[in-house]
Design a protein around this motif. Structure first.
Motif, PDB file in Angstrom:
ATOM      1  N   LYS A 112       0.833  -1.203   0.000  1.00  0.00           N
ATOM      2  CA  LYS A 112       0.000   0.000   0.000  1.00  0.00           C
ATOM      3  C   LYS A 112       0.867   1.253   0.000  1.00  0.00           C
ATOM      4  CE  LYS A 112      -4.120   1.844   2.323  1.00  0.00           C
ATOM      5  NZ  LYS A 112      -5.065   1.613   3.435  1.00  0.00           N
ATOM      6  N   VAL A 113       0.481   2.228  -0.813  1.00  0.00           N
ATOM      7  CA  VAL A 113       1.177   3.508  -0.910  1.00  0.00           C
ATOM      8  C   VAL A 113       0.266   4.599  -0.345  1.00  0.00           C
ATOM      9  CG1 VAL A 113       2.216   5.205  -2.449  1.00  0.00           C
ATOM     10  CG2 VAL A 113       2.460   2.756  -2.946  1.00  0.00           C
ATOM     11  N   SER A 114       0.764   5.329   0.626  1.00  0.00           N
ATOM     12  CA  SER A 114       0.023   6.453   1.204  1.00  0.00           C
ATOM     13  C   SER A 114       0.481   7.743   0.541  1.00  0.00           C
ATOM     14  CB  SER A 114       0.255   6.534   2.721  1.00  0.00           C
ATOM     15  OG  SER A 114      -0.264   5.384   3.369  1.00  0.00           O
ATOM     16  N   ILE A 115      -0.416   8.393  -0.195  1.00  0.00           N
ATOM     17  CA  ILE A 115      -0.104   9.630  -0.907  1.00  0.00           C
ATOM     18  C   ILE A 115      -0.531  10.809  -0.033  1.00  0.00           C
ATOM     19  CG2 ILE A 115      -0.461  10.975  -3.003  1.00  0.00           C
ATOM     20  CD1 ILE A 115      -1.235   8.349  -4.411  1.00  0.00           C
ATOM     21  N   ILE A 116       0.423  11.635   0.341  1.00  0.00           N
ATOM     22  CA  ILE A 116       0.167  12.745   1.267  1.00  0.00           C
ATOM     23  C   ILE A 116       0.234  14.067   0.511  1.00  0.00           C
ATOM     24  CG2 ILE A 116       1.048  13.961   3.303  1.00  0.00           C
ATOM     25  CD1 ILE A 116       2.060  11.235   4.314  1.00  0.00           C
ATOM     26  N   ILE A 117      -0.862  14.850   0.576  1.00  0.00           N
ATOM     27  CA  ILE A 117      -0.967  16.088  -0.192  1.00  0.00           C
ATOM     28  C   ILE A 117      -1.415  17.227   0.721  1.00  0.00           C
ATOM     29  CG2 ILE A 117      -2.008  17.215  -2.189  1.00  0.00           C
ATOM     30  CD1 ILE A 117      -2.649  14.412  -3.286  1.00  0.00           C
ATOM     31  N   PRO A 118      -0.530  18.129   1.114  1.00  0.00           N
ATOM     32  CA  PRO A 118      -0.945  19.322   1.878  1.00  0.00           C
ATOM     33  C   PRO A 118      -1.771  20.252   0.995  1.00  0.00           C
ATOM     34  CG  PRO A 118       1.414  18.899   2.109  1.00  0.00           C
ATOM     35  CD  PRO A 118       0.929  18.066   0.971  1.00  0.00           C
ATOM     36  N   ASN A 119      -2.727  20.964   1.606  1.00  0.00           N
ATOM     37  CA  ASN A 119      -3.563  21.853   0.803  1.00  0.00           C
ATOM     38  C   ASN A 119      -4.106  23.026   1.618  1.00  0.00           C
ATOM     39  OD1 ASN A 119      -5.092  22.271  -1.817  1.00  0.00           O
ATOM     40  ND2 ASN A 119      -6.776  22.323  -0.335  1.00  0.00           N
ATOM     41  N   LYS A 120      -4.097  24.186   0.997  1.00  0.00           N
ATOM     42  CA  LYS A 120      -4.803  25.363   1.507  1.00  0.00           C
ATOM     43  C   LYS A 120      -5.576  25.978   0.348  1.00  0.00           C
ATOM     44  CE  LYS A 120      -4.382  30.005   3.410  1.00  0.00           C
ATOM     45  NZ  LYS A 120      -3.489  31.100   3.850  1.00  0.00           N
ATOM     46  N   ASP A 121      -6.908  25.922   0.442  1.00  0.00           N
ATOM     47  CA  ASP A 121      -7.764  26.415  -0.641  1.00  0.00           C
ATOM     48  C   ASP A 121      -7.300  25.824  -1.981  1.00  0.00           C
ATOM     49  OD1 ASP A 121      -9.553  27.912   0.992  1.00  0.00           O
ATOM     50  OD2 ASP A 121      -8.002  29.449   1.238  1.00  0.00           O
ATOM     51  N   ALA A 122      -7.151  26.617  -3.033  1.00  0.00           N
ATOM     52  CA  ALA A 122      -6.654  26.121  -4.333  1.00  0.00           C
ATOM     53  C   ALA A 122      -7.385  24.855  -4.758  1.00  0.00           C
ATOM     54  CB  ALA A 122      -5.144  25.882  -4.268  1.00  0.00           C
ATOM     55  N   VAL A 146      -5.319  14.039   2.256  1.00  0.00           N
ATOM     56  CA  VAL A 146      -5.268  15.480   2.015  1.00  0.00           C
ATOM     57  C   VAL A 146      -5.143  16.163   3.378  1.00  0.00           C
ATOM     58  CG1 VAL A 146      -6.487  17.497   1.123  1.00  0.00           C
ATOM     59  CG2 VAL A 146      -6.645  15.306  -0.091  1.00  0.00           C
ATOM     60  N   VAL A 147      -4.139  17.004   3.517  1.00  0.00           N
ATOM     61  CA  VAL A 147      -3.891  17.673   4.797  1.00  0.00           C
ATOM     62  C   VAL A 147      -4.358  19.121   4.693  1.00  0.00           C
ATOM     63  CG1 VAL A 147      -2.240  18.007   6.665  1.00  0.00           C
ATOM     64  CG2 VAL A 147      -1.816  16.245   4.934  1.00  0.00           C
ATOM     65  N   GLU A 148      -5.484  19.396   5.296  1.00  0.00           N
ATOM     66  CA  GLU A 148      -6.051  20.747   5.295  1.00  0.00           C
ATOM     67  C   GLU A 148      -5.247  21.643   6.231  1.00  0.00           C
ATOM     68  OE1 GLU A 148      -7.954  24.296   6.154  1.00  0.00           O
ATOM     69  OE2 GLU A 148      -7.917  23.107   4.321  1.00  0.00           O
ATOM     70  N   ASN A 149      -4.888  22.845   5.695  1.00  0.00           N
ATOM     71  CA  ASN A 149      -4.097  23.777   6.492  1.00  0.00           C
ATOM     72  C   ASN A 149      -4.556  25.217   6.229  1.00  0.00           C
ATOM     73  OD1 ASN A 149      -0.864  25.242   6.342  1.00  0.00           O
ATOM     74  ND2 ASN A 149      -1.927  24.732   8.223  1.00  0.00           N
ATOM     75  N   ASN A 150      -5.404  25.719   7.122  1.00  0.00           N
ATOM     76  CA  ASN A 150      -5.778  27.141   7.134  1.00  0.00           C
ATOM     77  C   ASN A 150      -6.541  27.623   5.902  1.00  0.00           C
ATOM     78  OD1 ASN A 150      -4.574  27.485   9.655  1.00  0.00           O
ATOM     79  ND2 ASN A 150      -2.580  27.979   8.747  1.00  0.00           N
ATOM     80  N   SER A 151      -7.339  26.745   5.319  1.00  0.00           N
ATOM     81  CA  SER A 151      -8.177  27.200   4.203  1.00  0.00           C
ATOM     82  C   SER A 151      -9.238  28.178   4.717  1.00  0.00           C
ATOM     83  CB  SER A 151      -8.854  26.005   3.523  1.00  0.00           C
ATOM     84  OG  SER A 151      -7.904  25.218   2.847  1.00  0.00           O
ATOM     85  N   GLU A 152      -9.666  29.082   3.830  1.00  0.00           N
ATOM     86  CA  GLU A 152     -10.622  30.115   4.210  1.00  0.00           C
ATOM     87  C   GLU A 152     -11.864  30.120   3.326  1.00  0.00           C
ATOM     88  OE1 GLU A 152      -8.300  33.621   3.894  1.00  0.00           O
ATOM     89  OE2 GLU A 152      -7.144  33.253   5.732  1.00  0.00           O
ATOM     90  N   GLU A 153     -11.791  29.540   2.158  1.00  0.00           N
ATOM     91  CA  GLU A 153     -12.881  29.618   1.201  1.00  0.00           C
ATOM     92  C   GLU A 153     -13.906  28.506   1.436  1.00  0.00           C
ATOM     93  OE1 GLU A 153     -10.986  29.493  -2.581  1.00  0.00           O
ATOM     94  OE2 GLU A 153      -9.832  31.351  -2.255  1.00  0.00           O
ATOM     95  N   GLU A 154     -15.150  28.873   1.404  1.00  0.00           N
ATOM     96  CA  GLU A 154     -16.225  27.910   1.660  1.00  0.00           C
ATOM     97  C   GLU A 154     -16.212  26.778   0.646  1.00  0.00           C
ATOM     98  OE1 GLU A 154     -21.128  27.826   1.964  1.00  0.00           O
ATOM     99  OE2 GLU A 154     -20.051  29.736   1.774  1.00  0.00           O
ATOM    100  N   ILE A 155     -15.867  27.085  -0.594  1.00  0.00           N
ATOM    101  CA  ILE A 155     -15.843  26.078  -1.647  1.00  0.00           C
ATOM    102  C   ILE A 155     -14.856  24.955  -1.326  1.00  0.00           C
ATOM    103  CG2 ILE A 155     -14.108  27.267  -3.051  1.00  0.00           C
ATOM    104  CD1 ILE A 155     -15.601  26.317  -5.532  1.00  0.00           C
ATOM    105  N   THR A 156     -13.800  25.306  -0.598  1.00  0.00           N
ATOM    106  CA  THR A 156     -12.796  24.307  -0.230  1.00  0.00           C
ATOM    107  C   THR A 156     -13.404  23.239   0.660  1.00  0.00           C
ATOM    108  OG1 THR A 156     -11.046  25.986  -0.337  1.00  0.00           O
ATOM    109  CG2 THR A 156     -10.542  23.950   0.835  1.00  0.00           C
ATOM    110  N   PHE A 157     -14.146  23.649   1.665  1.00  0.00           N
ATOM    111  CA  PHE A 157     -14.714  22.692   2.608  1.00  0.00           C
ATOM    112  C   PHE A 157     -15.851  21.888   1.985  1.00  0.00           C
ATOM    113  CE2 PHE A 157     -12.709  26.075   5.040  1.00  0.00           C
ATOM    114  CZ  PHE A 157     -11.859  25.330   5.852  1.00  0.00           C
TER     115      PHE A 157
END
Length: 382
Positions: A112-122, A146-157
């Motif tokens: 198994k491969v764990s793919i780790i992707i940090p994200n803020k909005d975008a 997906v690692v959520e970090n300080n997103s602000e936009e409603e569309i992101t959530f």
């Protein structure tokens, strides 16, 4: 030089050749001998001087490999014999240029491969990234974190709520300011795979078997990390390995070369050892990550991938960059560039941390010729 070499190495060469070992590869006996010597040697040192000029005449491969086409098949036989002697399973193929070769190593099991992707909005970039993995990947035993970090936009959530319904995607939240090292170290605790694949949210998969191409190297016990070949949107090179010492600390090799270019000594078309690879696309075994204690959290943005790779090398592992795992990298779209006084100050601090910690290593990259420039990324002479 030749008298010295052969007198000093005579016993080792006899042992390496094992007298009768040439067999079908006698037409590339020099290549076969080098492979055998590498199997016996504890260390290999490159003398960066012109010690020998290869003769060039009409019947020499120095002028045209088509003069002796049998040499290519003999070289592949030598490589197959080498794999057998060292206990590696794989198929040998011609690469994209004559006399260059590709080994397709056997992948053992279905790890198994764990793919780790940090994200803020975008969300747009993240969607492109995730879709390219899901729709293109021929390797199916993976999870995406997906690692959520300080997103602000409603569309992101809203997007997070949508993708969380997928069986192999989960979203975890990291509280705190942007620190690439801390974010990824935090995410690893949620990874259930034997292998970790760190990806930026602004990459897009090109080659369908990119996971297999990296995994076949990452599974080898002598290899600690593997990187891919990344392109800008205009199909020029963004990353094909990192050279330490370049630019005073470390920089990408072949940056801005055309995608079709074979590179310096074919480095853009064959897998090769490098000192470091970018964290934008980096695979490694989880136990190696734990062994080196993960990313250095003092390096929040810059050089954390270089530091990680140098820690891995310090433990005796190799770092590999493969040109057969290709992705686009729309670099720095999420966090921007080093274009403010605060960012430039932070960048200089992180550069100093890397230089202070790895001063001896940065002084000379073992995979880069000392006669080449440290001011540019084009392999030109000093």
């Amino acid at each position: 030089f030749f008298f010295f070499f052969f007198f000093q190495a005579e016993d080792g060469i006899r042992d390496a050749q094992e007298s009768r070992g040439l067999g079908d590869v006698y037409k590339r006996q020099d290549y076969d001998m080098i492979l055998r010597l590498t199997e016996k040697a504890n260390k290999i040192y490159h003398i960066p001087k012109a010690l020998y000029y290869w003769r060039n005449h009409e019947e020499s491969v120095a002028s045209d490999i088509s003069v002796k086409p049998y040499c290519i098949e003999a070289a592949k036989k030598a490589l197959r014999a080498h794999l057998k002697r060292v206990g590696l399973e794989g198929e040998v193929y011609d690469s994209k240029a004559p006399t260059t070769y590709k080994i397709k190593y056997k992948i053992y099991g279905n790890p198994k491969v764990s793919i780790i992707i940090p994200n803020k909005d975008a969300v747009g970039d993240l969607h492109v990234c995730l879709t390219s993995i899901i729709e293109k990947s021929t390797y199916q035993n993976y999870e995406i974190i997906v690692v959520e970090n300080n997103s602000e936009e409603e569309i992101t959530f809203k997007y997070y709520d949508k993708i969380k319904n997928s069986k192999n995607i989960k979203v975890v939240k990291y509280e705190g300011g942007f620190n690439y090292s801390k974010i990824n170290n935090f995410a690893v605790q949620y990874a259930s795979g034997e292998y970790l694949l760190f990806l930026n949210n602004d990459v897009e998969v090109i080659t369908e078997d990119f996971i297999e191409e990296m995994l076949m190297f990452a599974q080898r016990k002598d290899i600690g990390a593997v990187g891919g070949k990344l392109y800008y949107r205009d199909d020029t090179i963004q990353h094909a390995g990192i050279i330490v010492g370049l630019g005073g600390a470390a920089a990408h090799s072949h940056r801005n070369f055309d995608r079709s270019n074979n590179g310096y000594l074919w480095r853009l078309i064959v897998a090769n050892n490098v000192s470091a690879v970018t964290g934008a696309c980096l695979m490694m075994r989880k136990n190696v990550f734990d062994e080196v204690c993960g990313f250095n959290e003092d390096l929040a943005v810059a050089y954390n991938d270089v530091d990680l790779c140098l820690k891995i090398r310090d433990k005796g592992y190799l770092i590999v960059c493969t040109p057969d795992a290709e992705l686009y990298h729309y670099e720095s779209k999420s966090r921007g560039f080093e274009d403010t006084k605060q960012k430039m100050k932070r960048f200089r601090t992180e550069k100093r941390i890397l230089r202070d910690r790895w001063r001896q290593v940065i002084r000379r990259d073992p995979y880069y010729n000392v006669n080449l420039t440290l001011d540019r990324e084009d392999f030109s002479l000093k």
